[in-house]
Enzyme design. Structure first.
Site, PDB file in Angstrom:
ATOM      1  N   SER A 118       0.369   2.514  -3.689  1.00 13.56           N
ATOM      2  CA  SER A 118      -0.263   1.555  -2.750  1.00 13.56           C
ATOM      3  C   SER A 118      -1.444   0.858  -3.429  1.00 13.56           C
ATOM      4  CB  SER A 118      -0.680   2.254  -1.455  1.00 13.56           C
ATOM      5  OG  SER A 118      -1.353   3.476  -1.666  1.00 13.56           O
ATOM      6  N   GLY A 146      -3.376   6.090  -6.072  1.00 14.51           N
ATOM      7  CA  GLY A 146      -3.776   6.210  -7.474  1.00 14.51           C
ATOM      8  C   GLY A 146      -2.625   5.783  -8.365  1.00 14.51           C
ATOM      9  N   SER A 192       0.371   5.773 -11.228  1.00 15.46           N
ATOM     10  CA  SER A 192       1.483   6.665 -11.564  1.00 15.46           C
ATOM     11  C   SER A 192       0.988   7.685 -12.589  1.00 15.46           C
ATOM     12  CB  SER A 192       2.635   5.847 -12.161  1.00 15.46           C
ATOM     13  OG  SER A 192       3.688   6.692 -12.564  1.00 15.46           O
ATOM     14  N   GLY A 193       1.264   8.950 -12.348  1.00 13.35           N
ATOM     15  CA  GLY A 193       0.837   9.992 -13.270  1.00 13.35           C
ATOM     16  C   GLY A 193      -0.571  10.503 -13.034  1.00 13.35           C
ATOM     17  N   LYS A 225      -1.159  12.519  -7.898  1.00  8.06           N
ATOM     18  CA  LYS A 225      -1.066  12.418  -6.432  1.00  8.06           C
ATOM     19  C   LYS A 225      -0.104  13.454  -5.847  1.00  8.06           C
ATOM     20  CE  LYS A 225       0.340   8.150  -6.401  1.00  8.06           C
ATOM     21  NZ  LYS A 225       0.404   8.027  -7.872  1.00  8.06           N
TER      22      LYS A 225
END
Length: 204
Positions: free
Chosen positions: A111, A37, A39-40, A43
Site C-alpha cells: 500500500s 512497507g 517488499s521484503g 511485514k
C-alpha cells in the site's frame, strides 16, 4: 387476492446482531492492524508472529496478505494503477466485515502511498485503524530479496516496482514504526503487543 398486506409483514428479528454483540461473545474488541512497507521489509513475518502471540492470549485474529487475497477475491486484478486501488479497496471492505464481526484483523500490504492507506482507513473506520510502518531500509529489503523481485526489477523485468521504479510514500503519522534491520522479531512483536493489547482486551 392475497390478504397479506405490507403492514402485516413483520421482521423475524428486531435488528441484525451488531459488532458489540460479537465482541461480547468473543470477549475482545476488534481493531484493524494495517502493516505497510516495502517488499521484503518484514511485514508478513511480523504479522504472522503477532497473530500467534495474540492467539496464545485467547484473541481471535485473521491475517489478510497478498497470497490469500490475490489468489482469491482479487484474482481478477492486475497491477495497473487502477487495479492497485481496487485491490486495496476490496481488502478494506473485507477487513470491515471482519472488524464488524469482532475479529482482530491484520493486513500486510505494501500500500505504497498515503492516499491508498487513507482510503482503507476511511472504509474500515479511522477509530479502528492502526497503521504500522515497517520502515526497514531499502538496502536491507533488497539484500534479503526473498522472492527475487528486486533483482528482476533492477533488470527491468518487473515494471513499476515499489522502491525501485515506483515510489513508496512513508506514512505521515503511523501508530508505530518498526525497523526489522534493527529490531529482532521478538522486539517488534513486543512493541506491537504494548500498543494493541490495551485496545483489544476486555475488562483489563
Amino acid at each position: 387476492m392475497s390478504d397479506i398486506q405490507p403492514n402485516n409483514i413483520y421482521p423475524i428479528f428486531d435488528r441484525m446482531m451488531g459488532r458489540e454483540d460479537k465482541e461480547v461473545l468473543l470477549k475482545q474488541r476488534s481493531v484493524m492492524i494495517w502493516f505497510t512497507g516495502l517488499s521484503g521489509s518484514g511485514k508478513s513475518t511480523v504479522a504472522i508472529a503477532l497473530e500467534r502471540e495474540l492467539h496464545k492470549r485467547g484473541l481471535l485474529c485473521r491475517i489478510l496478505d497478498g497470497d490469500n487475497i490475490r489468489s482469491g477475491i482479487n484474482n481478477n486484478l492486475g497491477f495497473s494503477p487502477e487495479d492497485r486501488v481496487e485491490n486495496i479497496r476490496r481488502i478494506a471492505e473485507v477487513s470491515k466485515l471482519f472488524i464488524d464481526t469482532g475479529i482482530i484483523t491484520i493486513a500486510a500490504f505494501i500500500s505504497p502511498n498515503n492516499e491508498l492507506r487513507e482510503m482503507a482507513s476511511s472504509i474500515v473506520g479511522k477509530e479502528n485503524f492502526l497503521e504500522i510502518y515497517v520502515n526497514t531500509p531499502l538496502e536491507e529489503c533488497e539484500r534479503r530479496d526473498v522472492k527475487g523481485l528486486y533483482a528482476k526489477a533492477r533488470k527491468g523485468e518487473i515494471k513499476e516496482f515499489t522502491g525501485i521504479s515506483a515510489p513508496f510514500e512513508a506514512p505521515e503519522h503511523p501508530a508505530l514504526s518498526l525497523d526489522t534491520s534493527v529490531l529482532s522479531l521478538e522486539e517488534s512483536v513486543n512493541k506491537l503487543l504494548a500498543l494493541i493489547l490495551p485496545k483489544v482486551k476486555v475488562g483489563e
